[in-house]
Write a protein that holds these residues in place. Structure first.
Motif, PDB file in Angstrom:
ATOM      1  N   ARG A  33       0.894 -10.442 -24.298  1.00 18.60           N
ATOM      2  CA  ARG A  33       0.829 -10.737 -22.871  1.00 18.60           C
ATOM      3  C   ARG A  33       1.030  -9.464 -22.051  1.00 18.60           C
ATOM      4  O   ARG A  33       1.845  -8.609 -22.405  1.00 18.60           O
ATOM      5  CB  ARG A  33       1.917 -11.754 -22.521  1.00 18.60           C
ATOM      6  N   LEU A  34       0.253  -9.339 -20.953  1.00 17.53           N
ATOM      7  CA  LEU A  34       0.460  -8.223 -20.033  1.00 17.53           C
ATOM      8  C   LEU A  34       1.776  -8.453 -19.305  1.00 17.53           C
ATOM      9  O   LEU A  34       1.920  -9.406 -18.535  1.00 17.53           O
ATOM     10  CB  LEU A  34      -0.687  -8.141 -19.026  1.00 17.53           C
ATOM     11  N   ILE A  35       2.754  -7.587 -19.556  1.00 18.09           N
ATOM     12  CA  ILE A  35       4.075  -7.783 -18.964  1.00 18.09           C
ATOM     13  C   ILE A  35       4.380  -6.784 -17.863  1.00 18.09           C
ATOM     14  O   ILE A  35       5.347  -6.952 -17.120  1.00 18.09           O
ATOM     15  CB  ILE A  35       5.178  -7.711 -20.032  1.00 18.09           C
ATOM     16  N   SER A  36       3.541  -5.749 -17.747  1.00 19.67           N
ATOM     17  CA  SER A  36       3.762  -4.757 -16.696  1.00 19.67           C
ATOM     18  C   SER A  36       2.485  -3.945 -16.511  1.00 19.67           C
ATOM     19  O   SER A  36       1.711  -3.771 -17.455  1.00 19.67           O
ATOM     20  CB  SER A  36       4.925  -3.832 -17.071  1.00 19.67           C
ATOM     21  N   GLN A  37       2.264  -3.495 -15.277  1.00 20.39           N
ATOM     22  CA  GLN A  37       1.089  -2.667 -15.012  1.00 20.39           C
ATOM     23  C   GLN A  37       1.368  -1.738 -13.835  1.00 20.39           C
ATOM     24  O   GLN A  37       2.263  -1.983 -13.022  1.00 20.39           O
ATOM     25  CB  GLN A  37      -0.142  -3.533 -14.736  1.00 20.39           C
ATOM     26  N   TYR A  38       0.589  -0.701 -13.776  1.00 23.60           N
ATOM     27  CA  TYR A  38       0.675   0.234 -12.649  1.00 23.60           C
ATOM     28  C   TYR A  38      -0.750   0.553 -12.196  1.00 23.60           C
ATOM     29  O   TYR A  38      -1.614   0.858 -13.026  1.00 23.60           O
ATOM     30  CB  TYR A  38       1.380   1.529 -13.067  1.00 23.60           C
ATOM     31  N   GLY A  39      -0.995   0.447 -10.905  1.00 22.47           N
ATOM     32  CA  GLY A  39      -2.260   0.905 -10.347  1.00 22.47           C
ATOM     33  C   GLY A  39      -3.270  -0.155  -9.969  1.00 22.47           C
ATOM     34  O   GLY A  39      -4.261   0.150  -9.295  1.00 22.47           O
ATOM     35  N   LEU A  40      -3.068  -1.397 -10.395  1.00 21.41           N
ATOM     36  CA  LEU A  40      -4.032  -2.439 -10.035  1.00 21.41           C
ATOM     37  C   LEU A  40      -3.890  -2.794  -8.551  1.00 21.41           C
ATOM     38  O   LEU A  40      -2.768  -2.919  -8.044  1.00 21.41           O
ATOM     39  CB  LEU A  40      -3.808  -3.695 -10.862  1.00 21.41           C
ATOM     40  N   PRO A  41      -5.002  -2.979  -7.847  1.00 21.25           N
ATOM     41  CA  PRO A  41      -4.910  -3.428  -6.456  1.00 21.25           C
ATOM     42  C   PRO A  41      -4.348  -4.840  -6.374  1.00 21.25           C
ATOM     43  O   PRO A  41      -4.483  -5.632  -7.317  1.00 21.25           O
ATOM     44  CB  PRO A  41      -6.373  -3.366  -5.965  1.00 21.25           C
ATOM     45  N   ASP A  42      -3.737  -5.159  -5.243  1.00 20.17           N
ATOM     46  CA  ASP A  42      -3.087  -6.460  -5.079  1.00 20.17           C
ATOM     47  C   ASP A  42      -4.049  -7.624  -5.300  1.00 20.17           C
ATOM     48  O   ASP A  42      -3.644  -8.689  -5.780  1.00 20.17           O
ATOM     49  CB  ASP A  42      -2.473  -6.570  -3.677  1.00 20.17           C
ATOM     50  N   THR A  43      -5.312  -7.438  -4.947  1.00 17.55           N
ATOM     51  CA  THR A  43      -6.284  -8.526  -5.069  1.00 17.55           C
ATOM     52  C   THR A  43      -6.519  -8.937  -6.524  1.00 17.55           C
ATOM     53  O   THR A  43      -6.964 -10.057  -6.794  1.00 17.55           O
ATOM     54  CB  THR A  43      -7.634  -8.120  -4.445  1.00 17.55           C
ATOM     55  N   LEU A  44      -6.223  -8.037  -7.464  1.00 15.24           N
ATOM     56  CA  LEU A  44      -6.458  -8.335  -8.878  1.00 15.24           C
ATOM     57  C   LEU A  44      -5.197  -8.786  -9.616  1.00 15.24           C
ATOM     58  O   LEU A  44      -5.267  -9.162 -10.780  1.00 15.24           O
ATOM     59  CB  LEU A  44      -7.039  -7.105  -9.582  1.00 15.24           C
ATOM     60  N   LEU A  45      -4.052  -8.751  -8.944  1.00 13.25           N
ATOM     61  CA  LEU A  45      -2.791  -9.090  -9.603  1.00 13.25           C
ATOM     62  C   LEU A  45      -2.733 -10.529 -10.104  1.00 13.25           C
ATOM     63  O   LEU A  45      -2.223 -10.778 -11.210  1.00 13.25           O
ATOM     64  CB  LEU A  45      -1.609  -8.803  -8.668  1.00 13.25           C
ATOM     65  N   PRO A  46      -3.244 -11.525  -9.339  1.00 11.51           N
ATOM     66  CA  PRO A  46      -3.201 -12.900  -9.877  1.00 11.51           C
ATOM     67  C   PRO A  46      -3.952 -13.027 -11.202  1.00 11.51           C
ATOM     68  O   PRO A  46      -3.477 -13.705 -12.123  1.00 11.51           O
ATOM     69  CB  PRO A  46      -3.872 -13.726  -8.766  1.00 11.51           C
ATOM     70  N   ASN A  47      -5.114 -12.390 -11.321  1.00 13.61           N
ATOM     71  CA  ASN A  47      -5.862 -12.441 -12.578  1.00 13.61           C
ATOM     72  C   ASN A  47      -5.124 -11.706 -13.690  1.00 13.61           C
ATOM     73  O   ASN A  47      -5.096 -12.157 -14.846  1.00 13.61           O
ATOM     74  CB  ASN A  47      -7.250 -11.828 -12.402  1.00 13.61           C
ATOM     75  N   ALA A  48      -4.520 -10.575 -13.353  1.00 11.26           N
ATOM     76  CA  ALA A  48      -3.815  -9.778 -14.355  1.00 11.26           C
ATOM     77  C   ALA A  48      -2.603 -10.520 -14.906  1.00 11.26           C
ATOM     78  O   ALA A  48      -2.270 -10.400 -16.089  1.00 11.26           O
ATOM     79  CB  ALA A  48      -3.387  -8.446 -13.760  1.00 11.26           C
ATOM     80  N   SER A  49      -1.923 -11.298 -14.062  1.00 12.61           N
ATOM     81  CA  SER A  49      -0.710 -11.991 -14.492  1.00 12.61           C
ATOM     82  C   SER A  49      -0.992 -13.028 -15.570  1.00 12.61           C
ATOM     83  O   SER A  49      -0.078 -13.455 -16.289  1.00 12.61           O
ATOM     84  CB  SER A  49      -0.029 -12.665 -13.297  1.00 12.61           C
TER      85      SER A  49
END
Length: 334
Positions: A64-80
């Motif tokens: 699972r993706l548990i942390s990230q740096y650099g993604l724009p806010d608009t993509l955070l829901p998909n990344a989570s």
């Protein structure tokens, strides 16, 4: 000669970069802070726009993706929501200990093509996080700039960062385990001392309810014991219930068949977790809903091998139970 000088400079730059990573890592045992420091530094020195960490979730059996740096806010829901079973999305290469570099989508799977499109990626390097033979997950560096690719030096640097991070994660895990052990021991010691102090007193059962709720951060707790004369489990003590809820609970009488699923599980386990009451078949739904509960944990009370009752700890919100909750619950039950 020029080649030797260039290689020496590259080696010096890589050493300097890894020393900077080591400095970022030192001095923190906070897991998320550790990841953020390393990801930010990796994005700076590679360089690239996005760096993320995938970690093994043993409960769901996914990375699972548990942390990230650099993604724009608009993509955070998909990344989570990003999570992959073993073997995905790189065909098992990273899980086998290999680094994956994708500078060209030609011939890549539909899954990878979809990920590149969804997150506007143009190139990617995924490095396994391994320490002492354990595969913890992966460090993934990505670029979103057209025409940019990861060269050998960047890949080697990313591998060095991943090695530093894996060792740091192991240290943080060990520290966290030690802290949890200390917390479990302290909590169970408090429960034990309070129970010993109230043995053979009318308040012992009430004390057990309060101690259970407090130790497990619950909103309320109730003790049910088997009553031979009525052939049912009846409440004998409670804590945290409103007067109305108390009145509802006090008249309950649960025959074995009403809680058959719960009893069957408790015969082999110290406790039962119910993370969402509407998805549970262990206990009657109305019982928990009438008390305004969204989740609960039931602890086994036994005499020898006989289950003589159960201790319920309820929560007004949907609750995901942690390893720490489970350790404390098992200790209280025993």
């Amino acid at each position: 000669v020029i080649t030797d000088i260039t290689e020496r400079k590259q080696a010096e730059m890589q050493t300097k970069a890894l020393l900077a990573v080591a400095e970022d890592i030192s001095g923190t045992f906070d897991f998320q802070e550790l990841l953020q420091r390393v990801q930010r530094r990796a994005a700076e020195i590679l360089p690239c726009e996005v760096v993320g960490t995938f970690y093994w979730d043993a409960n769901q059996e996914v990375f699972r993706l548990i942390s990230q740096y650099g993604l724009p806010d608009t993509l955070l829901p998909n990344a989570s929501n990003l999570a992959f079973p073993i073997g995905e999305p790189f065909g098992g290469q990273v899980a086998s200990g290999n680094t994956v570099v994708i500078n060209d989508l030609t011939g890549q799977s539909q899954l990878l093509s979809g990920l590149f499109s969804a997150f506007h990626l143009t190139a990617l390097v995924a490095v396994p996080l391994r320490v002492r033979g354990r595969h913890l997950g992966s460090l993934v560096a990505c670029t979103t700039t057209n025409g940019r690719a990861f060269d050998e030096d960047q890949v080697e640097l990313c591998q060095g960062i991943a090695r530093e991070l894996a060792v740091a994660i192991e240290s943080v895990d060990l520290y966290r385990q030690q802290q949890e052990e200390a917390e479990v021991a302290a909590t169970l010691a408090r429960v034990g001392q309070a129970m010993i102090a109230s043995l053979n007193t009318p308040t012992m059962s009430d004390q057990l309810c309060q101690l259970t709720a407090e130790a497990l951060s619950g909103h309320c707790s109730c003790t049910f014991l088997w009553q031979v004369e009525t052939e049912a489990y009846k409440p004998v003590a409670s804590w945290g219930l409103s007067q109305e809820q108390q009145a509802l609970v006090s008249i309950l009488s649960l025959p074995s068949e009403a809680v058959g699923g719960l009893l069957a599980h408790l015969h082999n386990h110290d406790f039962v977790e119910i993370t969402h009451v509407t998805a549970s078949s262990f206990v009657p739904l109305a019982l928990l809903q009438q008390c305004g509960l969204a989740s609960a944990i039931f602890l086994r009370l036994r005499r020898g091998q006989e289950v003589i009752g159960f201790q319920a700890c309820g929560y007004q919100n949907v609750r995901e139970f942690t390893a720490l909750h489970r350790r404390i619950a098992s200790g209280i039950a025993q």
